[in-house]
Design an enzyme around this catalytic site. Structure first.
Site, mmCIF file in Angstrom:
data_model
loop_
_atom_site.group_PDB
_atom_site.id
_atom_site.type_symbol
_atom_site.label_atom_id
_atom_site.label_comp_id
_atom_site.label_asym_id
_atom_site.label_seq_id
_atom_site.Cartn_x
_atom_site.Cartn_y
_atom_site.Cartn_z
ATOM 1 N N LYS A 43 7.732 77.203 42.021
ATOM 2 C CA LYS A 43 7.815 77.120 40.567
ATOM 3 C C LYS A 43 8.549 75.857 40.142
ATOM 4 O O LYS A 43 9.482 75.423 40.780
ATOM 5 C CB LYS A 43 8.513 78.350 39.996
ATOM 6 C CG LYS A 43 9.903 78.594 40.536
ATOM 7 C CD LYS A 43 10.422 79.903 40.031
ATOM 8 C CE LYS A 43 11.811 80.183 40.547
ATOM 9 N NZ LYS A 43 11.842 80.448 41.969
ATOM 10 N N HIS A 66 12.372 77.506 35.721
ATOM 11 C CA HIS A 66 12.852 78.868 35.843
ATOM 12 C C HIS A 66 14.007 79.054 34.882
ATOM 13 O O HIS A 66 15.096 78.544 35.098
ATOM 14 C CB HIS A 66 13.301 79.112 37.281
ATOM 15 C CG HIS A 66 13.516 80.554 37.600
ATOM 16 N ND1 HIS A 66 14.361 81.354 36.898
ATOM 17 C CD2 HIS A 66 12.976 81.335 38.576
ATOM 18 C CE1 HIS A 66 14.356 82.568 37.407
ATOM 19 N NE2 HIS A 66 13.532 82.579 38.428
ATOM 20 N N HIS A 78 17.613 80.111 35.891
ATOM 21 C CA HIS A 78 18.539 79.160 36.491
ATOM 22 C C HIS A 78 18.639 77.911 35.627
ATOM 23 O O HIS A 78 18.595 76.800 36.112
ATOM 24 C CB HIS A 78 18.062 78.773 37.900
ATOM 25 C CG HIS A 78 18.583 79.681 38.948
ATOM 26 N ND1 HIS A 78 18.181 79.620 40.248
ATOM 27 C CD2 HIS A 78 19.486 80.686 38.897
ATOM 28 C CE1 HIS A 78 18.793 80.549 40.964
ATOM 29 N NE2 HIS A 78 19.592 81.208 40.153
#
Length: 623
Positions: A172, A175, A178
């Protein structure tokens, strides 16, 4: 009771010693199993040949992996070479002579039916009927706790462990869970420029990603956009209500969507707290560092902590920007301190990609410098990068893209199969088989290793794949569904003495050792390898040890064996996050008379083209 050979010996009156000088390296399962703890050397020769092992790591190195050519004649081996004192001394007696002398002093009993010697080893063969009865009874009685009740775990104290992890890092690019300070700032600015409330509500992760991509391009060309992003994050750190409200909206919507995705994976979190949760606490950390004289200002106005202790400029960690805002390391320091206060953990494990190795080394080192002795209880478990993962639409962006791709490919395989309509929930079946395939490919090797992803390899039904594990479990479950539980009241151990049965029993005996090894090095590959081997052994037994048309006593014993295999297989799969598949008795009985159709599943050269077709046809048309 530990399921290993030394434990069996201790209950038999055999002449063994479990004294403190017993060498753990000596005991070795022929198939590469770990030595059992707490016993295992003959009493008569102890003072001459035994020596305490230096460490458990020495034990692991002494154990070889893989099948053994002596499996037919020995269940366990004692390596004389690893037990001899001064084993680097070339003047010591010949190893083979030592092995023969040792074997002559040992006697068979109700547990050990045969003792022989190999190349520098003493080989032990267990009473087959005792092996059968002990293992199968233990598996059935312990159920989901089989392996965990072993002596390997009985002496270990219960601990409170905090594990920080998020969704699997499957190729990915973005995100929200995070969010770094730069991304948070860009998102805040970007949403004000390019965001739409309707899109945010309907698909928060996708829309925030689109906003991030667009504002990132703008920031590369326009310094004012980058400046606005930095100012937004500064406002957030200073507690600006408007900035906080927007960030809270991003976070809440994102967590709601994550929870939906995590539910598909069967993952549950006790607490959701991103690094931004520690915005205020990070300022407290900075004050604490300053009060301890650990905070040093640079000419640029930033603040660093000297990790070398001697002013080495190359060994510092930046914990504050020139404008006073915190950094990733600062917030992780705050999180660690907060979690220790909240949970009083015995250990805290961070599971992230290996690119953050240096970061966590610095965080743990700063905690130690600050005087927190519990910093040594913090551990970083890094994982590698998945390369080459693409959906049919292109590069993967989110974990959900991968899950949807798995389900889509499986459902397309199922679409042309007439038996598909008999499945109660084809989408759920497709997803669970696909998830098993993905997890097994990801966990087969070292976590730290990068690997090249292959959709074709993931969906193979033959070989070491998750599809094969699901197929094996469902097939064994169908046996129980077909023949019912009437056969499972009792069994005759004498009916399970075939080589195929003994191989399975020997493997079941080692489950606790595999669990212990994974618990020590936090590598799931040991469990994966064990389950794949168990599935291959079960496949061989299923082809040769027929239940149908066998005498009731034989059929009952074999059902007991297959039931134990399925139970341990299910236990291991659940530990890996895999939901074992079952079949309903109605579908099983409707299709049991039909032949297995594999014509659509293989190319003329025998290559598997359609794993789910093969999976379904075998499951719905056997026994």
């Amino acid at each position: 009771m530990h399921s290993g050979f030394p434990a069996l010996l201790r209950g038999s009156g055999a002449e063994v010693s479990s004294g403190p000088r017993c060498c753990l390296i000596g005991w070795q399962h022929p198939s590469g199993g770990l030595p059992a703890r707490g016993g295992g050397a003959c009493r008569e020769g102890r003072s001459e040949v035994l020596e305490e092992p230096a460490s458990w790591s020495q034990t692991w190195r002494a154990v070889s992996a893989g099948p053994s050519p002596v499996r037919e004649v020995a269940d366990f081996q004692l390596s004389v070479d690893s037990l001899l004192e001064n084993n680097n001394d070339h003047s010591r007696p010949d190893i083979q002579i030592q092995a023969m002398r040792l074997a002559e002093k040992l006697k068979c009993d109700t547990v050990v039916s045969e003792i022989s010697t190999g190349q520098g080893t003493v080989n032990f063969k267990i009473n087959r009927e005792l092996l059968t009865k002990t293992v199968l009874q233990q598996v059935i009685e312990d159920g989901s706790k089989y392996g965990l009740k072993s002596e390997l775990f009985s002496g270990l104290p219960k601990k409170r462990i905090v594990v920080e992890f998020s969704s699997p890092n499957v190729a990915k690019k973005f995100h929200v869970g995070h969010l770094r300070s730069t991304i948070i700032g860009l998102l805040g600015t970007g949403f004000q420029l390019f965001g739409y409330e309707e899109k945010l509500q309907s698909s928060p992760l996708q829309h925030l990603f689109e906003v991030y991509v667009q504002v990132n391009k703008e920031a590369a060309d326009d310094k004012n956009v980058a400046k606005s992003a930095h100012e937004f994050f500064q406002r957030l750190e200073l507690g600006d209500m408007q900035a906080l409200a927007l960030w809270q909206k991003f976070r809440d919507l994102s967590i709601d969507e994550y929870m939906r995705i995590y539910q598909r994976l069967g993952v549950h979190f006790d607490e959701y707290s991103g690094e931004s949760f520690y915005r205020e606490k990070s300022q407290e950390v900075l004050k604490l560092l300053d009060s301890k004289g650990l905070l040093q200002k640079t000419l640029k106005g930033t603040a660093v902590v000297d990790l070398s202790g001697n002013g080495d400029p190359s060994s510092v960690c930046t914990v504050m920007r020139s404008d006073g805002t915190s950094l990733y390391a600062t917030r992780d320091l705050a999180a660690a301190i907060d979690r220790m206060e909240k949970y009083n953990f015995d250990k805290m494990i961070y599971v992230t990609d290996k690119g953050q190795k240096k970061h966590f080394q610095q965080v743990f080192q700063i905690l130690q410098i600050m005087g927190y002795d519990w910093a040594e209880r913090c551990q970083h478990v890094p994982f590698g990068v998945v390369q080459g993962m693409k959906t049919r639409r292109g590069d993967v962006t989110f974990l959900e893209d991968v899950l949807n791709e798995i389900r889509l490919r499986m459902l397309q395989n199922m679409a042309s199969i007439k038996t598909t309509k008999e499945l109660e929930n084809p989408e759920e079946t497709a997803e669970q088989v696909g998830l098993a395939a993905l997890i097994i490919q990801d966990f087969r090797g070292f976590l730290l290793s990068d690997y090249q992803f292959s959709w074709d390899r993931v969906f193979q039904s033959r070989g070491d794949t998750g599809v094969f594990l699901q197929y094996t479990h469902a097939r064994l479950h169908s046996l129980e569904e077909t023949f019912g539980c009437g056969y499972l009241n009792d069994f005759n151990t004498a009916c399970l003495q075939e080589p195929q049965s003994v191989s399975i029993l020997q493997h079941l005996l080692r489950f606790d050792e595999v669990l212990y090894r994974s618990s020590q090095d936090l590598q799931p590959r040991h469990i994966v390898s064990y389950l794949l081997t168990l599935s291959h052994l079960a496949a061989v037994a299923h082809r040769t040890l027929h239940v149908r048309n066998s005498p009731p006593e034989v059929a009952g014993a074999r059902l007991h064996l297959f039931r134990a295999v399925r139970s341990v297989l299910a236990n291991g799969m659940k530990l890996l996050g895999i939901t074992p598949l079952h079949l309903t008795s109605r579908r099983q009985l409707m299709s049991q008379q039909s032949p297995i159709d594999t014509s659509e599943c293989f190319s003329p050269k025998g290559k598997c083209l359609n794993s789910l077709k093969l999976f379904q046809n075998i499951l719905l048309k056997e026994n």
